[in-house]
Motif scaffolding. Structure first.
Motif, PDB file in Angstrom:
ATOM      1  N   LYS A  36      29.998   9.975 -59.180  1.00  0.00           N
ATOM      2  CA  LYS A  36      31.124   9.481 -58.402  1.00  0.00           C
ATOM      3  C   LYS A  36      31.432  10.420 -57.239  1.00  0.00           C
ATOM      4  O   LYS A  36      31.107  11.599 -57.280  1.00  0.00           O
ATOM      5  CB  LYS A  36      32.367   9.350 -59.289  1.00  0.00           C
ATOM      6  CG  LYS A  36      32.222   8.345 -60.415  1.00  0.00           C
ATOM      7  CD  LYS A  36      33.507   8.268 -61.233  1.00  0.00           C
ATOM      8  CE  LYS A  36      33.385   7.280 -62.380  1.00  0.00           C
ATOM      9  NZ  LYS A  36      34.645   7.202 -63.175  1.00  0.00           N
ATOM     10  N   MET A  37      32.060   9.875 -56.210  1.00  0.00           N
ATOM     11  CA  MET A  37      32.478  10.684 -55.072  1.00  0.00           C
ATOM     12  C   MET A  37      33.780  11.399 -55.419  1.00  0.00           C
ATOM     13  O   MET A  37      34.751  10.775 -55.851  1.00  0.00           O
ATOM     14  CB  MET A  37      32.676   9.792 -53.839  1.00  0.00           C
ATOM     15  CG  MET A  37      33.165  10.544 -52.608  1.00  0.00           C
ATOM     16  SD  MET A  37      33.092   9.564 -51.092  1.00  0.00           S
ATOM     17  CE  MET A  37      34.177   8.194 -51.488  1.00  0.00           C
ATOM     18  N   LEU A  38      33.801  12.711 -55.219  1.00  0.00           N
ATOM     19  CA  LEU A  38      35.005  13.486 -55.498  1.00  0.00           C
ATOM     20  C   LEU A  38      35.922  13.440 -54.272  1.00  0.00           C
ATOM     21  O   LEU A  38      35.518  13.828 -53.177  1.00  0.00           O
ATOM     22  CB  LEU A  38      34.656  14.926 -55.841  1.00  0.00           C
ATOM     23  CG  LEU A  38      35.832  15.832 -56.245  1.00  0.00           C
ATOM     24  CD1 LEU A  38      36.527  15.294 -57.489  1.00  0.00           C
ATOM     25  CD2 LEU A  38      35.349  17.260 -56.482  1.00  0.00           C
ATOM     26  N   VAL A  39      37.154  12.971 -54.484  1.00  0.00           N
ATOM     27  CA  VAL A  39      38.137  12.843 -53.408  1.00  0.00           C
ATOM     28  C   VAL A  39      39.333  13.719 -53.755  1.00  0.00           C
ATOM     29  O   VAL A  39      39.948  13.563 -54.818  1.00  0.00           O
ATOM     30  CB  VAL A  39      38.594  11.387 -53.222  1.00  0.00           C
ATOM     31  CG1 VAL A  39      39.607  11.285 -52.083  1.00  0.00           C
ATOM     32  CG2 VAL A  39      37.394  10.485 -52.947  1.00  0.00           C
ATOM     33  N   ALA A  40      39.680  14.635 -52.873  1.00  0.00           N
ATOM     34  CA  ALA A  40      40.826  15.512 -53.079  1.00  0.00           C
ATOM     35  C   ALA A  40      42.067  14.905 -52.434  1.00  0.00           C
ATOM     36  O   ALA A  40      41.984  14.285 -51.366  1.00  0.00           O
ATOM     37  CB  ALA A  40      40.564  16.892 -52.494  1.00  0.00           C
ATOM     38  N   VAL A  41      43.209  15.072 -53.085  1.00  0.00           N
ATOM     39  CA  VAL A  41      44.499  14.676 -52.533  1.00  0.00           C
ATOM     40  C   VAL A  41      45.457  15.844 -52.710  1.00  0.00           C
ATOM     41  O   VAL A  41      45.226  16.731 -53.531  1.00  0.00           O
ATOM     42  CB  VAL A  41      45.069  13.412 -53.205  1.00  0.00           C
ATOM     43  CG1 VAL A  41      44.137  12.229 -53.030  1.00  0.00           C
ATOM     44  CG2 VAL A  41      45.346  13.657 -54.689  1.00  0.00           C
ATOM     45  N   THR A  42      46.533  15.836 -51.968  1.00  0.00           N
ATOM     46  CA  THR A  42      47.471  16.949 -52.033  1.00  0.00           C
ATOM     47  C   THR A  42      48.414  16.852 -53.213  1.00  0.00           C
ATOM     48  O   THR A  42      48.607  17.825 -53.952  1.00  0.00           O
ATOM     49  CB  THR A  42      48.284  17.026 -50.734  1.00  0.00           C
ATOM     50  OG1 THR A  42      47.388  17.209 -49.624  1.00  0.00           O
ATOM     51  CG2 THR A  42      49.254  18.206 -50.764  1.00  0.00           C
ATOM     52  N   ILE A  43      49.019  15.697 -53.449  1.00  0.00           N
ATOM     53  CA  ILE A  43      50.096  15.558 -54.433  1.00  0.00           C
ATOM     54  C   ILE A  43      49.819  14.408 -55.398  1.00  0.00           C
ATOM     55  O   ILE A  43      49.077  13.473 -55.074  1.00  0.00           O
ATOM     56  CB  ILE A  43      51.446  15.328 -53.723  1.00  0.00           C
ATOM     57  CG1 ILE A  43      51.337  14.171 -52.734  1.00  0.00           C
ATOM     58  CG2 ILE A  43      51.924  16.609 -53.039  1.00  0.00           C
ATOM     59  CD1 ILE A  43      52.638  13.787 -52.072  1.00  0.00           C
TER      60      ILE A  43
END
Length: 286
Positions: A36-43
Motif C-alpha cells: 500500500k501507499m503510505l500517506v502521512a497526515v498531520t492530525i
C-alpha cells in the motif's frame, strides 16, 4: 509559538541521529511491506478522509497522535523513519504550528515525497485560526485536494479514488445537514470555549464563539469578568475545553457562572462522528 528547534537533551540526540542516518543512506520513499501507499497526515481528523478516499490502496501515518497538541508536538525517531517511506504528505496547510516548525525538515528527510496543501481553495478567516477542518464545507474542499494528491501519486488508482471521494463527499453533506438541523433547532446563539478553535464551525452555523484564552494567554481578571457577564447574559452554563490543553481557565469561568466544564476536542479522530457529537453538545449548552 513553538521554538524554532523543538528539541532537548537526549531526545535531540536520538532524533538527529535518525534524521542524519536516513539522509546519509540516500533513502527514498518506498511502498510499505503490504504494497500500500503510505500517506502521512498531520492530525487525527485527516485520517478519516485519507482512509475513506484511499481505501485499500493506502496506509495512513498520523504525525500528531491523539491527545497530543500540534502546538508543541515533537516527532519521534520512529516517526522520522516512517516518514522516509511515505509517498505523500497531506498537510493541513492553514498555519498549524507543527507544520510551520517541521515542514522544511520533513521535506529534507524525504525529498521524493509529494506534499499536497489541503487548504488550497479554502477561504481562510482573517483571524488566522488554523482549524479549517471544523467546517464540513471546508472538509469537502480538503477531501478534494486529498483525492488530487492521491491520483497524482498513484495514477493507477484514479477511478477508485474518485469513486471513494464521491461517497465521502456524500457523508460530509449528510454531516452538514445534521449539524445545521441540530444547531438551528436548539436556539443556541453563542457558546463558550477555552481556546478559539471553532471559528469556522461558528461561521458556518450562525453562532458566536466566546473564547476564554486567545493566543495561548490566560485571561486577565478584567477579561474574566467580561466573559462571565456575556455568559450570564446568554444563559450559558457550559464551558467547552479541549482535552489536549490545560483547562485551568475554563474551570475558573465555570465556577464563576455556576456551570460545568465539558470536553470538546477539535483534534479527535472519527471526524464525522466527532463533529456530530460536538454539534449536539453545543446545541444542548444553553
Amino acid at each position: 509559538m513553538m521554538p524554532a528547534v523543538p528539541y532537548g537533551g537526549l531526545a535531540l540526540c536520538g532524533v538527529v541521529f535518525v534524521f542524519l542516518s536516513v539522509l546519509a543512506s540516500g533513502c527514498t520513499a518506498q511502498a510499505p511491506a503490504d504494497g500500500k501507499m503510505l500517506v502521512a497526515v498531520t492530525i487525527p481528523p485527516q485520517a478519516e478522509s485519507v482512509g475513506a478516499i484511499g481505501g485499500d490502496r493506502v496506509d495512513v501515518l498520523v504525525l500528531v497522535p491523539p491527545g497530543a497538541s500540534p502546538h508543541t508536538y515533537e516527532l519521534t525517531p520512529g516517526q522520522l523513519a516512517d516518514l522516509s517511506r511515505a509517498r505523500l504528505y497531506a498537510a493541513v496547510g492553514s498555519g498549524v504550528e507543527f507544520e510551520t516548525a517541521w515542514m522544511e525538515r520533513i521535506r529534507e528527510l524525504n525529498p521524493d515525497m509529494a506534499v499536497v496543501n489541503c487548504s488550497e481553495g479554502v477561504a481562510l478567516l482573517p483571524d488566522g485560526d488554523p482549524h479549517i477542518w471544523l467546517s464540513p464545507a471546508n472538509a469537502k474542499i480538503m477531501a478534494e485536494n486529498v483525492c488530487d494528491g492521491l491520483v497524482a501519486a498513484d495514477p493507477a488508482g484514479k477511478e477508485v479514488y474518485e469513486a471513494n471521494l464521491a461517497a465521502y463527499l456524500g457523508r460530509l453533506d449528510a454531516l452538514d445537514a445534521a449539524v445545521r438541523s441540530e444547531v438551528g433547532d436548539s436556539g443556541c446563539q453563542a457558546f463558550l470555549v477555552s481556546h478559539a478553535s471553532w471559528a469556522y464551525f461558528a461561521r458556518d452555523y450562525g453562532l458566536v464563539q466566546i473564547p476564554i484564552e486567545e493566543g495561548g494567554k490566560d485571561p486577565s481578571p478584567r477579561q474574566i469578568e467580561e466573559i462571565v457577564v456575556r455568559a450570564r447574559a446568554g444563559n450559558i452554563s457550559v464551558v467547552f475545553a479541549a482535552p489536549e490543553a490545560s483547562n485551568r481557565s475554563a474551570r475558573v469561568i465555570a465556577d464563576e457562572i455556576g456551570g460545568r466544564v465539558v470536553p470538546l476536542s477539535p483534534l479527535a479522530g472519527n471526524y464525522t462522528e466527532n463533529l456530530r457529537a460536538a454539534a449536539a453538545a453545543i446545541a444542548g449548552s444553553v
